[in-house]
Design a protein around this motif. Structure first.
Motif, mmCIF file in Angstrom:
data_model
loop_
_atom_site.group_PDB
_atom_site.id
_atom_site.type_symbol
_atom_site.label_atom_id
_atom_site.label_comp_id
_atom_site.label_asym_id
_atom_site.label_seq_id
_atom_site.Cartn_x
_atom_site.Cartn_y
_atom_site.Cartn_z
ATOM 1 N N THR A 144 8.495 -6.188 7.523
ATOM 2 C CA THR A 144 8.711 -5.927 8.942
ATOM 3 C C THR A 144 10.065 -5.261 9.112
ATOM 4 O O THR A 144 11.068 -5.741 8.574
ATOM 5 C CB THR A 144 8.671 -7.241 9.754
ATOM 6 O OG1 THR A 144 7.400 -7.877 9.559
ATOM 7 C CG2 THR A 144 8.871 -6.973 11.239
ATOM 8 N N ASP A 145 10.098 -4.145 9.846
ATOM 9 C CA ASP A 145 11.341 -3.424 10.112
ATOM 10 C C ASP A 145 11.818 -3.726 11.529
ATOM 11 O O ASP A 145 11.028 -3.723 12.474
ATOM 12 C CB ASP A 145 11.134 -1.913 9.972
ATOM 13 C CG ASP A 145 10.752 -1.505 8.556
ATOM 14 O OD1 ASP A 145 11.235 -2.154 7.616
ATOM 15 O OD2 ASP A 145 9.985 -0.538 8.403
ATOM 16 N N ALA A 146 13.111 -3.981 11.674
ATOM 17 C CA ALA A 146 13.714 -4.168 12.992
ATOM 18 C C ALA A 146 14.255 -2.824 13.475
ATOM 19 O O ALA A 146 15.208 -2.291 12.914
ATOM 20 C CB ALA A 146 14.839 -5.202 12.913
ATOM 21 N N THR A 153 15.163 -4.471 20.514
ATOM 22 C CA THR A 153 14.821 -4.461 19.096
ATOM 23 C C THR A 153 13.338 -4.744 18.961
ATOM 24 O O THR A 153 12.816 -5.715 19.534
ATOM 25 C CB THR A 153 15.622 -5.511 18.317
ATOM 26 O OG1 THR A 153 17.022 -5.215 18.426
ATOM 27 C CG2 THR A 153 15.237 -5.506 16.852
ATOM 28 N N TYR A 155 10.112 -5.342 16.294
ATOM 29 C CA TYR A 155 9.834 -5.803 14.933
ATOM 30 C C TYR A 155 8.497 -5.204 14.492
ATOM 31 O O TYR A 155 7.423 -5.702 14.840
ATOM 32 C CB TYR A 155 9.828 -7.335 14.897
ATOM 33 C CG TYR A 155 11.177 -7.888 15.303
ATOM 34 C CD1 TYR A 155 12.207 -8.027 14.367
ATOM 35 C CD2 TYR A 155 11.442 -8.216 16.628
ATOM 36 C CE1 TYR A 155 13.453 -8.496 14.745
ATOM 37 C CE2 TYR A 155 12.688 -8.686 17.018
ATOM 38 C CZ TYR A 155 13.690 -8.821 16.074
ATOM 39 O OH TYR A 155 14.932 -9.281 16.453
ATOM 40 N N GLU A 190 8.982 -10.060 19.012
ATOM 41 C CA GLU A 190 9.479 -11.267 18.356
ATOM 42 C C GLU A 190 9.392 -11.094 16.847
ATOM 43 O O GLU A 190 8.383 -10.606 16.337
ATOM 44 C CB GLU A 190 8.672 -12.493 18.783
ATOM 45 C CG GLU A 190 8.835 -12.874 20.245
ATOM 46 C CD GLU A 190 10.232 -13.374 20.566
ATOM 47 O OE1 GLU A 190 10.894 -13.918 19.643
ATOM 48 O OE2 GLU A 190 10.663 -13.222 21.725
ATOM 49 N N PRO A 191 10.435 -11.496 16.127
ATOM 50 C CA PRO A 191 10.382 -11.370 14.657
ATOM 51 C C PRO A 191 9.359 -12.331 14.076
ATOM 52 O O PRO A 191 9.191 -13.447 14.568
ATOM 53 C CB PRO A 191 11.800 -11.734 14.219
ATOM 54 C CG PRO A 191 12.332 -12.584 15.326
ATOM 55 C CD PRO A 191 11.706 -12.071 16.588
ATOM 56 N N THR A 196 12.915 -9.861 7.720
ATOM 57 C CA THR A 196 12.858 -8.497 8.236
ATOM 58 C C THR A 196 13.904 -7.650 7.559
ATOM 59 O O THR A 196 14.902 -8.140 7.037
ATOM 60 C CB THR A 196 13.101 -8.470 9.758
ATOM 61 O OG1 THR A 196 14.424 -8.942 10.025
ATOM 62 C CG2 THR A 196 12.101 -9.322 10.492
ATOM 63 N N ARG A 198 16.160 -3.920 8.242
ATOM 64 C CA ARG A 198 16.523 -2.970 9.287
ATOM 65 C C ARG A 198 16.572 -1.558 8.718
ATOM 66 O O ARG A 198 17.126 -1.330 7.670
ATOM 67 C CB ARG A 198 17.894 -3.330 9.885
ATOM 68 C CG ARG A 198 18.296 -2.445 11.032
ATOM 69 C CD ARG A 198 19.567 -2.975 11.675
ATOM 70 N NE ARG A 198 19.350 -4.276 12.270
ATOM 71 C CZ ARG A 198 18.908 -4.438 13.524
ATOM 72 N NH1 ARG A 198 18.644 -3.395 14.261
ATOM 73 N NH2 ARG A 198 18.742 -5.645 14.030
#
Length: 201
Positions: A144-146, A153, A155, A190-191, A196, A198
């Motif tokens: 998962t990329d933020a 932000t 996710y 939501e993460p 995660t 970035r």
């Protein structure tokens, strides 16, 4: 497949971004196979100026001669993967997204024949591939990329299919499709429980 998508997108209100930027239209192509529908993606050439070597939906920037952004998506799709506009049944737009290069992108869901031959334009596209929709509905993300956008932000999942990574803007559009059509419940705000990383969009 067209009737199914039309029914499920009939009550969907795509998000419009009130931003004055150059515009682009992209096609989110879904094959008309009722039992195992697939989504078509491209791998952009490493020689391009923007999004080089990345997985993307077919499409591009609007020309002054394009009657609409849907027409842009169809024209660019024809140029990139050899799919004529008459072979595409446009269903509905999805929410607009902004690329990191300052382009306001409007995606259009379109149904295409599962057996129509596709031909990559070697100047723009390295390869074309298809992924079964059921693969994404299982949410087997690799990471998962933020991603930051307009003081928020997001996710965003990154999916790996064979040698391809589907991430960034393409993944945002994909998740919007899955949530709108299949009520997949993939939350970008939501993460997830997993770690995660970035990166840029």
């Amino acid at each position: 497949m067209h009737n199914l998508l039309k029914e499920r997108l009939s009550g969907y209100a795509p998000r419009q971004l009130a931003l004055d930027y150059p515009e682009a239209g992209i096609l989110v192509p879904v094959t008309d196979d009722h039992h195992n529908p697939e989504m078509v993606f491209t791998l952009r050439s490493s020689n391009l100026n923007t999004h080089r070597g990345q997985v993307a939906f077919p499409g591009g920037k609007r020309d002054l001669t394009d009657a609409s952004l849907a027409a842009t998506a169809l024209r660019e799709t024809h140029e990139e993967i050899g799919l004529p506009p008459e072979q595409v049944q446009i269903v509905a737009p999805l929410s607009q997204v902004m690329s990191r290069y300052g382009i306001l992108v409007t995606p259009y869901v379109g149904v295409i024949p599962h057996d129509h031959p596709l031909q990559a334009n070697p100047f723009e596209i390295e390869s074309i591939f298809k992924v079964p929709l059921e693969f994404f509905l299982e949410d087997r993300r690799e990471r998962t990329d933020a991603l930051d956008f307009l003081d928020h932000t997001f996710y965003v999942p990154c999916y790996r299919w064979e040698r391809y990574q589907i991430w960034g803007l393409s993944a945002v559009v994909l998740v919007d499709f899955l949530n709108a059509v299949y009520d997949a419940g993939i939350d970008l705000l939501e993460p997830p429980v997993t770690n995660t990383s970035r990166t840029g969009a």
